[in-house]
Design a protein around this motif. Structure first.
Motif, PDB file in Angstrom:
ATOM      1  N   UNK A 138     -17.035  40.572  38.325  1.00 58.52           N
ATOM      2  CA  UNK A 138     -17.331  41.924  38.813  1.00 58.52           C
ATOM      3  C   UNK A 138     -18.438  42.574  37.975  1.00 58.52           C
ATOM      4  N   UNK A 139     -18.350  42.419  36.647  1.00 56.99           N
ATOM      5  CA  UNK A 139     -19.383  42.969  35.755  1.00 56.99           C
ATOM      6  C   UNK A 139     -20.737  42.350  36.076  1.00 56.99           C
ATOM      7  N   UNK A 140     -20.771  41.043  36.287  1.00 50.02           N
ATOM      8  CA  UNK A 140     -22.030  40.352  36.595  1.00 50.02           C
ATOM      9  C   UNK A 140     -22.594  40.813  37.936  1.00 50.02           C
ATOM     10  N   UNK A 141     -21.734  41.013  38.923  1.00 54.14           N
ATOM     11  CA  UNK A 141     -22.202  41.478  40.240  1.00 54.14           C
ATOM     12  C   UNK A 141     -22.777  42.888  40.163  1.00 54.14           C
ATOM     13  N   UNK A 142     -22.273  43.689  39.220  1.00 55.16           N
ATOM     14  CA  UNK A 142     -22.774  45.050  39.041  1.00 55.16           C
ATOM     15  C   UNK A 142     -24.017  45.096  38.157  1.00 55.16           C
TER      16      UNK A 142
END
Length: 171
Positions: free
Chosen positions: A92-96
């Motif tokens: 999720x952090x990487x997608x953001x």
């Protein structure tokens, strides 16, 4: 954070570093864990917000956990257990667009050299499919050894050792 940490790191350790430009591309950042300051030093070396994977026992300390949450944006994990929620949070952090910093050894070094890297960490690298940046912190073990309660005089340097794109390590 940089306003406080940068002069403090310079006064305490004469910290010089090479900057990792991660504004446009999120990275999975590996660094060698030598001092208790490493997460802050890696934060200085990165130009964008970086989330740090750290043990959940550090995030349960009453006052310190609030400070760590504000400064380091921790992604807590449970040591010695199978916890797949960390993979979902990291994805999720990487997608953001955020970068993720992790010490692949999991602990501070006893000798100043990089220790054994767990196989599960390598699986995490392949799962996230992010460019992998290897940061090297030099001199930290002598300035703040694990077996000592106080720091010594010494210089710490930080550099970007190597950057691997996903295509280079996927096989």
């Amino acid at each position: 954070v940089r306003i406080v940490i940068k002069p403090l790191a310079w006064i305490k350790f004469k910290f010089k570093y090479e900057k990792l430009n991660n504004k446009k591309t999120p990275y999975l950042i590996f660094y060698n864990h030598q001092t208790v300051w490493d997460q802050f030093l890696v934060g200085l070396m990165c130009s964008n917000k970086t989330y740090n994977v750290m043990s959940d026992d550090l995030t349960t300390i009453k006052f310190a956990s609030r400070v760590l949450n504000f400064l380091l944006h921790p992604i807590p994990y449970k040591k010695s257990s199978t916890d797949f929620t960390i993979l979902r949070v990291c994805r999720q952090v990487a997608l953001e667009g955020g970068s993720i910093a992790i010490s692949p050894e999991g602990n501070r070094t006893y000798s100043g050299k990089t220790e054994y890297i767990k196989f599960s960490t390598i699986k995490m690298v392949k799962f996230l499919k992010l460019p992998l940046a290897i940061l090297h912190i030099k001199g930290g073990y002598g300035a703040f050894p694990r077996w000592s309660n106080k720091s010594r005089k010494g210089k710490i340097e930080g550099s970007v050792y190597k950057i691997y794109q996903y295509e280079e390590y996927k096989d």
